[in-house]
Design a protein around this motif. Sequence first.
Motif, PDB file in Angstrom:
ATOM      1  N   GLU A 593     117.114   8.108 -54.793  1.00  0.00           N
ATOM      2  CA  GLU A 593     115.864   8.801 -55.109  1.00  0.00           C
ATOM      3  C   GLU A 593     115.332   8.472 -56.489  1.00  0.00           C
ATOM      4  O   GLU A 593     114.171   8.743 -56.802  1.00  0.00           O
ATOM      5  CB  GLU A 593     116.056  10.306 -54.988  1.00  0.00           C
ATOM      6  N   TYR A 594     116.170   7.877 -57.365  1.00  0.00           N
ATOM      7  CA  TYR A 594     115.715   7.563 -58.718  1.00  0.00           C
ATOM      8  C   TYR A 594     115.131   6.150 -58.804  1.00  0.00           C
ATOM      9  O   TYR A 594     114.657   5.745 -59.853  1.00  0.00           O
ATOM     10  CB  TYR A 594     116.866   7.729 -59.707  1.00  0.00           C
ATOM     11  N   GLU A 595     115.193   5.389 -57.716  1.00  0.00           N
ATOM     12  CA  GLU A 595     114.562   4.067 -57.700  1.00  0.00           C
ATOM     13  C   GLU A 595     113.103   4.216 -57.287  1.00  0.00           C
ATOM     14  O   GLU A 595     112.734   5.131 -56.538  1.00  0.00           O
ATOM     15  CB  GLU A 595     115.287   3.137 -56.731  1.00  0.00           C
ATOM     16  N   LEU A 596     112.284   3.301 -57.766  1.00  0.00           N
ATOM     17  CA  LEU A 596     110.868   3.341 -57.408  1.00  0.00           C
ATOM     18  C   LEU A 596     110.715   3.060 -55.913  1.00  0.00           C
ATOM     19  O   LEU A 596     111.443   2.246 -55.343  1.00  0.00           O
ATOM     20  CB  LEU A 596     110.093   2.300 -58.217  1.00  0.00           C
ATOM     21  N   PRO A 597     109.775   3.735 -55.240  1.00  0.00           N
ATOM     22  CA  PRO A 597     109.608   3.537 -53.793  1.00  0.00           C
ATOM     23  C   PRO A 597     108.975   2.194 -53.476  1.00  0.00           C
ATOM     24  O   PRO A 597     108.374   1.547 -54.338  1.00  0.00           O
ATOM     25  CB  PRO A 597     108.671   4.690 -53.404  1.00  0.00           C
ATOM     26  N   ASP A 598     109.120   1.775 -52.210  1.00  0.00           N
ATOM     27  CA  ASP A 598     108.401   0.596 -51.727  1.00  0.00           C
ATOM     28  C   ASP A 598     106.943   0.996 -51.494  1.00  0.00           C
ATOM     29  O   ASP A 598     106.664   2.012 -50.840  1.00  0.00           O
ATOM     30  CB  ASP A 598     109.006   0.094 -50.416  1.00  0.00           C
ATOM     31  N   GLU A 599     106.029   0.203 -52.027  1.00  0.00           N
ATOM     32  CA  GLU A 599     104.604   0.464 -51.843  1.00  0.00           C
ATOM     33  C   GLU A 599     104.050  -0.509 -50.809  1.00  0.00           C
ATOM     34  O   GLU A 599     104.126  -1.716 -50.999  1.00  0.00           O
ATOM     35  CB  GLU A 599     103.855   0.321 -53.170  1.00  0.00           C
ATOM     36  N   LYS A 600     103.536   0.022 -49.708  1.00  0.00           N
ATOM     37  CA  LYS A 600     102.998  -0.813 -48.639  1.00  0.00           C
ATOM     38  C   LYS A 600     101.518  -0.527 -48.461  1.00  0.00           C
ATOM     39  O   LYS A 600     101.081   0.629 -48.562  1.00  0.00           O
ATOM     40  CB  LYS A 600     103.739  -0.548 -47.328  1.00  0.00           C
ATOM     41  N   LYS A 601     100.779  -1.588 -48.170  1.00  0.00           N
ATOM     42  CA  LYS A 601      99.355  -1.428 -47.889  1.00  0.00           C
ATOM     43  C   LYS A 601      99.156  -1.291 -46.381  1.00  0.00           C
ATOM     44  O   LYS A 601      99.768  -2.006 -45.594  1.00  0.00           O
ATOM     45  CB  LYS A 601      98.576  -2.632 -48.414  1.00  0.00           C
ATOM     46  N   VAL A 602      98.295  -0.364 -46.030  1.00  0.00           N
ATOM     47  CA  VAL A 602      97.993  -0.098 -44.622  1.00  0.00           C
ATOM     48  C   VAL A 602      96.478  -0.035 -44.469  1.00  0.00           C
ATOM     49  O   VAL A 602      95.790   0.624 -45.262  1.00  0.00           O
ATOM     50  CB  VAL A 602      98.621   1.233 -44.162  1.00  0.00           C
ATOM     51  N   ILE A 603      95.958  -0.722 -43.454  1.00  0.00           N
ATOM     52  CA  ILE A 603      94.530  -0.638 -43.146  1.00  0.00           C
ATOM     53  C   ILE A 603      94.369   0.448 -42.094  1.00  0.00           C
ATOM     54  O   ILE A 603      94.831   0.296 -40.960  1.00  0.00           O
ATOM     55  CB  ILE A 603      93.987  -1.974 -42.620  1.00  0.00           C
ATOM     56  N   SER A 604      93.769   1.561 -42.477  1.00  0.00           N
ATOM     57  CA  SER A 604      93.571   2.655 -41.523  1.00  0.00           C
ATOM     58  C   SER A 604      92.099   2.699 -41.107  1.00  0.00           C
ATOM     59  O   SER A 604      91.201   2.474 -41.919  1.00  0.00           O
ATOM     60  CB  SER A 604      93.996   3.988 -42.140  1.00  0.00           C
ATOM     61  N   ILE A 605      91.875   2.977 -39.818  1.00  0.00           N
ATOM     62  CA  ILE A 605      90.533   3.000 -39.234  1.00  0.00           C
ATOM     63  C   ILE A 605      90.398   4.269 -38.414  1.00  0.00           C
ATOM     64  O   ILE A 605      91.345   4.692 -37.737  1.00  0.00           O
ATOM     65  CB  ILE A 605      90.293   1.758 -38.335  1.00  0.00           C
ATOM     66  N   ALA A 606      89.233   4.891 -38.480  1.00  0.00           N
ATOM     67  CA  ALA A 606      88.941   6.051 -37.629  1.00  0.00           C
ATOM     68  C   ALA A 606      87.478   5.974 -37.199  1.00  0.00           C
ATOM     69  O   ALA A 606      86.594   5.751 -38.032  1.00  0.00           O
ATOM     70  CB  ALA A 606      89.220   7.357 -38.364  1.00  0.00           C
ATOM     71  N   VAL A 607      87.239   6.169 -35.890  1.00  0.00           N
ATOM     72  CA  VAL A 607      85.888   6.098 -35.330  1.00  0.00           C
ATOM     73  C   VAL A 607      85.685   7.308 -34.424  1.00  0.00           C
ATOM     74  O   VAL A 607      86.579   7.671 -33.643  1.00  0.00           O
ATOM     75  CB  VAL A 607      85.684   4.796 -34.530  1.00  0.00           C
ATOM     76  N   TYR A 608      84.515   7.939 -34.516  1.00  0.00           N
ATOM     77  CA  TYR A 608      84.185   9.033 -33.603  1.00  0.00           C
ATOM     78  C   TYR A 608      82.688   9.001 -33.322  1.00  0.00           C
ATOM     79  O   TYR A 608      81.900   8.392 -34.046  1.00  0.00           O
ATOM     80  CB  TYR A 608      84.577  10.393 -34.200  1.00  0.00           C
ATOM     81  N   GLY A 609      82.286   9.688 -32.240  1.00  0.00           N
ATOM     82  CA  GLY A 609      80.875   9.836 -31.911  1.00  0.00           C
ATOM     83  C   GLY A 609      80.334   8.699 -31.071  1.00  0.00           C
ATOM     84  O   GLY A 609      80.972   7.642 -30.909  1.00  0.00           O
ATOM     85  N   GLY A 610      79.111   8.903 -30.510  1.00  0.00           N
ATOM     86  CA  GLY A 610      78.498   7.896 -29.664  1.00  0.00           C
ATOM     87  C   GLY A 610      79.340   7.653 -28.419  1.00  0.00           C
ATOM     88  O   GLY A 610      79.909   8.573 -27.827  1.00  0.00           O
ATOM     89  N   ASP A 611      79.437   6.408 -28.004  1.00  0.00           N
ATOM     90  CA  ASP A 611      80.246   6.038 -26.837  1.00  0.00           C
ATOM     91  C   ASP A 611      81.601   5.484 -27.251  1.00  0.00           C
ATOM     92  O   ASP A 611      82.251   4.765 -26.486  1.00  0.00           O
ATOM     93  CB  ASP A 611      79.495   4.991 -26.000  1.00  0.00           C
ATOM     94  N   SER A 612      82.028   5.751 -28.477  1.00  0.00           N
ATOM     95  CA  SER A 612      83.264   5.142 -28.970  1.00  0.00           C
ATOM     96  C   SER A 612      84.474   5.650 -28.196  1.00  0.00           C
ATOM     97  O   SER A 612      84.565   6.822 -27.839  1.00  0.00           O
ATOM     98  CB  SER A 612      83.439   5.450 -30.458  1.00  0.00           C
ATOM     99  N   ASP A 613      85.372   4.744 -27.911  1.00  0.00           N
ATOM    100  CA  ASP A 613      86.623   5.078 -27.248  1.00  0.00           C
ATOM    101  C   ASP A 613      87.698   4.097 -27.709  1.00  0.00           C
ATOM    102  O   ASP A 613      87.498   3.364 -28.690  1.00  0.00           O
ATOM    103  CB  ASP A 613      86.461   5.054 -25.723  1.00  0.00           C
ATOM    104  N   TYR A 614      88.799   4.079 -27.006  1.00  0.00           N
ATOM    105  CA  TYR A 614      89.909   3.183 -27.348  1.00  0.00           C
ATOM    106  C   TYR A 614      89.443   1.735 -27.465  1.00  0.00           C
ATOM    107  O   TYR A 614      89.802   1.015 -28.407  1.00  0.00           O
ATOM    108  CB  TYR A 614      91.012   3.320 -26.292  1.00  0.00           C
ATOM    109  N   TYR A 615      88.600   1.311 -26.523  1.00  0.00           N
ATOM    110  CA  TYR A 615      88.168  -0.094 -26.496  1.00  0.00           C
ATOM    111  C   TYR A 615      87.253  -0.431 -27.669  1.00  0.00           C
ATOM    112  O   TYR A 615      87.178  -1.591 -28.096  1.00  0.00           O
ATOM    113  CB  TYR A 615      87.486  -0.399 -25.157  1.00  0.00           C
ATOM    114  N   THR A 616      86.565   0.571 -28.187  1.00  0.00           N
ATOM    115  CA  THR A 616      85.716   0.326 -29.368  1.00  0.00           C
ATOM    116  C   THR A 616      86.561  -0.125 -30.550  1.00  0.00           C
ATOM    117  O   THR A 616      86.274  -1.131 -31.208  1.00  0.00           O
ATOM    118  CB  THR A 616      84.945   1.605 -29.744  1.00  0.00           C
ATOM    119  N   VAL A 617      87.615   0.641 -30.834  1.00  0.00           N
ATOM    120  CA  VAL A 617      88.473   0.305 -31.970  1.00  0.00           C
ATOM    121  C   VAL A 617      89.291  -0.942 -31.676  1.00  0.00           C
ATOM    122  O   VAL A 617      89.523  -1.770 -32.567  1.00  0.00           O
ATOM    123  CB  VAL A 617      89.379   1.508 -32.319  1.00  0.00           C
TER     124      VAL A 617
END
Length: 797
Positions: A593-617
């Motif tokens: 716990e005293y070591e610095l954590p691993d820092e990872k980059k993550v691309i997060s996406i969120a879509v709502y509204g209109g006709d958006s669904d699984y296939y949109t994303v």
Amino acid sequence: MNLSLNWLKEFVDISGVSAKEYSDAMTMSGSKVEGFEVLNEKIRNVAVGKILSCERHPDADRLTVCKVDVGKAEPVTIVTAATNMKAGDLVPVALDGSLLPTGQTIKAGKLRGVLSEGMFCSIEELKLTKHDYPYAAEDGLFIIEEPCKPGDDIAAVTGLDDTVVEFEITPNRPDCLSVIGLARESAATLKKPLKLHTPKVKECGGKIEDYLSVGVSAPDLCKRYSARVVKNVKIAPSPSWLRERLRNSGVRPINNIVDITNYVMLEYGQPMHAFDYACLDGNKIEVRRAADKEVFVALDGTETELSASDLVIADGKKAVALAGVMGGLNSEITENTKTVVFESANFAGASVRRTSRKAGIRTESSGRFEKGLDPEMTEIALERACELVAELSAGETVNGFIDVYPAPLPVHTVPFTPDWINAFLGTDVKASEMLEYLENVGIKYDKKKGLLEIPSYRADIESKADIAEEVARFYGYNVIPTTLIRGATTEGGLSKEQQFERDVEGWLTAMGLYEISTYSFISPKYYDKIALPDDSPLRRSVKISNPLGEDTSVMRTTALPSILEVAARNINYKNPEAALFENATVYLPKEDEYELPDEKKVISIAVYGGDSDYYTVKGIVEELCEKLDVKISDVKAETENPSYHPYRTARLYTGDKEIGIIGEIHPAVAAGYGVDKRIVAAELDFDVLFEAASGHEKQYKPLPKFPASERDISVVCDEETFVKDIENDIVKAAKKLLEKIKVFDVYRSESLGSDKKSVSFSLFFRASDRTLSDEEVDGVMKRIVKALAEKGINLRS
């Protein structure tokens, strides 16, 4: 680091140099001075007085009239309420017009009709303590036992005729956390000779092996361990000169043995410790890792539960010290101590820092070890301590010296390149002048080899650039001429990873997504909101020691709750639709716990509204991967992630590495955010995308010269069959002539059966060197139909 200039004078002649001049010179040579304090500025016109007579005040039973010799032609009269003095005593006298360290000004005046020409002082009024003068009365006058005479300045008698300079020592110069280290810098800066003393130990006989054995079972955490034994110890207060030096350096005097260890630490920069030999079971010392959940009680009473990452000094049965931090209550020096073991060791800085933080104990010793000390210093510091034992008549040193040093430091050398140094600095300094600067700080020159031998205490010197810095420090930064930049300069620009990150942001923005930015610290309750299981490793977060509040108390291990918070906020603001993304960072803690954590980059996406669904994303992610030249090799259904809908979620792969997850947020999770709309999200591993895209050179591909042939095919398969698997079978059977495949319909009906579905594909065929004939395309279609039939997938009739 507080440096007493009176102590410094033992090593360097600084006569004629004012504190201001000294501070400015040291700062210019690289040893930054924060400030200095002239200790006797706050005490004026206070002298030693010898009481000649004491008589009762004629008009006050509780007052005494004293005649006092203060070194003047005539005695002075002092009226006092103190009772602990007598004729012949030496006491501090604040004369008319004097100033005390408390800020009090003393004036002559009458007390019950008798003129008092000043005031006697207690240690409290001089801002001294019982630690400074153990024999002094806590309530009453300070009866001086130090050698002095009437009229002497009390500041000189008590060691307050000193100036203390406060240095800000950078982490790369732990050698300057000592009087000798700063004396070396002072001598080089002021161009004065450095006077160093070689300790000489007077031994009394016997063999140390008959008293003690030392073992080191963790050499990675203890590079060197040195020890000596002192017998016939006489615990007593230290002499005034030693107490004064400790006090002026900010260290409280305790007793002669403990004071010796602190004195050597300040003088040489090498922390030491003294154990009561009678408290060591088995007459042995073992430097080992702590047992899991081993409990240790420090000298200050702090109780700490240890683990295998902590280093302890132990005897045959128990831990007696936290290595480099503090000794144990079970081996402290007391009035009854008769034999002591002096420890002088070199411990790994990272280990000391971890243990210090865990125990909540910060000491002068741990602060030095954390910066990395010179293992060659343990022996000379130990010799100096034993020399002081003899000088203070505090005990007798047993013959012999235990030294466990499995891997001595090799001599580090750096080439001497005066021409390069001049070119680098823009100076024209003679080589002989450079060598003089370097020799003044202990760097020796081997003329035959053309190499500079770097002393072990200068671990910060690694290359010729560091040598150039040493030359610049003592040549004078302020006299280096201003010149234009010469030679090659550093080209600006983005790294490949930075450019890739901008490409990701650029393509997602071009597809109509809005970039957001959220805090990396979140509330632990966020994990509940995304239905993270109690045993999920993602719940183990880095905790912030001083959070602004519970809502920002841990570093996030997933970016999903952050982007869902933003999506929910926009829905509540009545924004009918939105497509959001964030290049987020998550923090994954390590086992320690005293070591610095691993820092990872993550691309997060969120879509709502209109006709958006699984296939949109899914389309957004596929388009992004195509633009980044990342091939999606497989898509697999994901049914176990509690944050997502069990039948509308998938994981994407490139080769054998997972790109990330795409799916509709579970309705229960969405409801937890107060949302009744469909939200579709994606979490993509930035590093996987970057690695998959790296190394791909863009190849020019001309527009096709020959027309494509298009065929449609509709097949019937089991409801559980994945469309991606069918695509893979078609691509495998078609081989190189298939240019593109596209799903354009998925159909279900009672006529097909409740457990069946129909999937329709558009297939595009093209050859780069010719127009395909119908016969060629028909042949490929037959292979496709045959390959699908072998998997139980038939043409829809």
